[in-house]
Design a protein around this motif. Structure first.
Motif, PDB file in Angstrom:
ATOM      1  N   CYS A 258       0.845  -1.196   0.000  1.00  0.00           N
ATOM      2  CA  CYS A 258       0.000   0.000   0.000  1.00  0.00           C
ATOM      3  C   CYS A 258       0.877   1.240   0.000  1.00  0.00           C
ATOM      4  O   CYS A 258       1.784   1.371   0.818  1.00  0.00           O
ATOM      5  CB  CYS A 258      -0.934   0.023   1.215  1.00  0.00           C
ATOM      6  N   GLN A 259       0.600   2.137  -0.964  1.00  0.00           N
ATOM      7  CA  GLN A 259       1.334   3.394  -1.043  1.00  0.00           C
ATOM      8  C   GLN A 259       0.386   4.573  -1.272  1.00  0.00           C
ATOM      9  O   GLN A 259       0.786   5.636  -1.713  1.00  0.00           O
ATOM     10  CB  GLN A 259       2.357   3.335  -2.187  1.00  0.00           C
ATOM     11  N   GLN A 260      -0.890   4.356  -0.947  1.00  0.00           N
ATOM     12  CA  GLN A 260      -1.918   5.342  -1.258  1.00  0.00           C
ATOM     13  C   GLN A 260      -1.773   6.624  -0.425  1.00  0.00           C
ATOM     14  O   GLN A 260      -1.942   7.728  -0.925  1.00  0.00           O
ATOM     15  CB  GLN A 260      -3.310   4.734  -1.034  1.00  0.00           C
ATOM     16  N   GLU A 261      -1.453   6.463   0.851  1.00  0.00           N
ATOM     17  CA  GLU A 261      -1.404   7.602   1.756  1.00  0.00           C
ATOM     18  C   GLU A 261       0.031   8.105   1.949  1.00  0.00           C
ATOM     19  O   GLU A 261       0.996   7.371   1.729  1.00  0.00           O
ATOM     20  CB  GLU A 261      -2.001   7.217   3.118  1.00  0.00           C
ATOM     21  N   ARG A 262       0.172   9.342   2.388  1.00  0.00           N
ATOM     22  CA  ARG A 262       1.491   9.895   2.697  1.00  0.00           C
ATOM     23  C   ARG A 262       2.014   9.390   4.041  1.00  0.00           C
ATOM     24  O   ARG A 262       3.214   9.412   4.290  1.00  0.00           O
ATOM     25  CB  ARG A 262       1.425  11.422   2.714  1.00  0.00           C
TER      26      ARG A 262
END
Length: 378
Positions: free
Chosen positions: A268-272
């Motif tokens: 998962c890399q969706q959020e900062r």
């Protein structure tokens, strides 16, 4: 119609007789308390079915009486009575159809996961012109997002990895609302596209290309359904990447989870925020493990079952979207839909197909129930 099948008639007669016998048995004082509790439980199970069956029998009796009356009405001055009788017959027929529909819903075994929320995952397939798969993946993901809006569900984006030319490599979303898994459980599988690409490298050839993408529907478990031991997890962090592979973040905010016992990998890399990405990855991992438990249970329950819909693996091709012929074909029930652009908008067209799939699965479940009843009766 399935309800005209002799096996179903016999099955309902058998259940009704069992219910009548239970009623008589429970009136006897000699029944001990333990047996009484057991008989009461069974009576409670059969009561709704017996009530519907008795209503159907009364409606059929009313039709026979109407038909008998109409045979005696031959003179011209009795024409008005015949018309009234015909109207009454149509009303009773409609009532019988409603009752049979209720009967089917009562007979079909309920899946305990039907009310669960789901995690939807889409992944682009591979072809000589990979961009056609990626564009198709984005269209299908958008279709389910629009369908969620159509059904008044909540659609929460969990992960989104874009590709070139407006395409999509992979995406995941949590969908929550009323009976989400019930409606989406048969959408999992391989979706195939046939079209002349409008953008991307493949568009230069101006010929029909075939591509695929996969849809996975994971029922969202409760915390108590799947427990994760931290010792079973390997957690890696890395920098988030964009469509062309370039880094879009200067910190290691992306998270990769590896479940060591099963080898399952979730990224998962969706959020900062690294913490938020870890939470999302854990949610997806828990759903995948839950899906494995469900599939194992289904294999045990349906080891000899050969259904068109209910037991297909999520790795099988289920549907073809032929843009050149303006046609969508669901291969499990041989159902075709025209106006493909309207269909992928995720509104009424998709909902009608899903309702057809649910109806087909219910009919198969009843046929299996009747087969098991015949085998046990021998």
């Amino acid at each position: 119609m399935l309800w005209k099948h002799k096996a179903l008639q016999k099955y309902m007669e058998h259940l009704n007789k069992e219910y009548q016998t239970l009623e008589q048995s429970l009136q006897h004082i000699s029944v001990n308390e333990e047996n009484r509790r057991s008989l009461n439980r069974r009576r409670a199970e059969l009561a709704p079915l017996a009530a519907i069956y008795q209503e159907i029998q009364e409606a059929k009796q009313a039709i026979e009486e109407l038909e008998s009356m109409c045979k005696s009405l031959n003179r011209q001055d009795e024409k008005q009575l015949q018309e009234l009788a015909l109207e009454e017959r149509q009303t009773i027929d409609q009532k019988i159809n409603v009752l049979y529909s209720e009967l089917f819903q009562s007979l079909v075994p309920k899946e305990k996961y039907d009310k669960n929320d789901v995690i939807l995952e889409v992944t682009s397939g591979r072809t000589t012109g990979g961009d056609i798969c990626q564009q198709f993946t984005r269209e299908i993901f958008d279709m389910y997002q629009n369908y969620s809006c159509y059904k008044h569900w909540q659609f929460e984006l969990l992960n989104y990895t874009p590709a070139d030319y407006g395409g999509l490599h992979h995406a995941a979303a949590r969908i929550s609302g009323d009976n989400v898994y019930k409606h989406l459980k048969y959408e999992g599988g391989i979706h195939r596209v046939q079209r002349i690409p409008e953008v991307g490298l493949s568009s230069r050839m101006q010929r029909i290309h075939t591509g695929t993408m996969s849809v996975i529907i994971l029922p969202q478990p409760d915390e108590v359904d799947v427990k994760l031991d931290p010792k079973d997890l390997r957690i890696d962090t890395f920098r988030a990447r964009g469509a062309g592979g370039q880094h879009v973040n200067t910190t290691d905010s992306a998270v990769r989870l590896v479940h060591i016992p099963t080898g399952l990998v979730v990224e998962c890399q969706q959020e900062r925020s690294q913490i938020r990405n870890k939470q999302i990855a854990l949610s997806v991992l828990r759903a995948r493990l839950y899906q494995q438990i469900i599939e194992k249970n289904k294999r045990q329950q349906h080891s000899t079952r050969k259904l068109q819909v209910g037991t297909r693996a999520q790795s099988e091709r289920i549907r073809t979207y032929n843009f050149t012929q303006d046609r969508v074909t669901d291969h499990r029930i041989a159902y075709e839909v025209r106006d493909i652009k309207e269909f992928v908008c995720g509104g009424k067209g998709l909902d009608q197909l899903i309702q057809k799939l649910l109806q087909s699965a219910d009919e198969e479940a009843i046929v299996e129930l009747l087969d098991e009843n015949l085998k046990s009766a021998k």
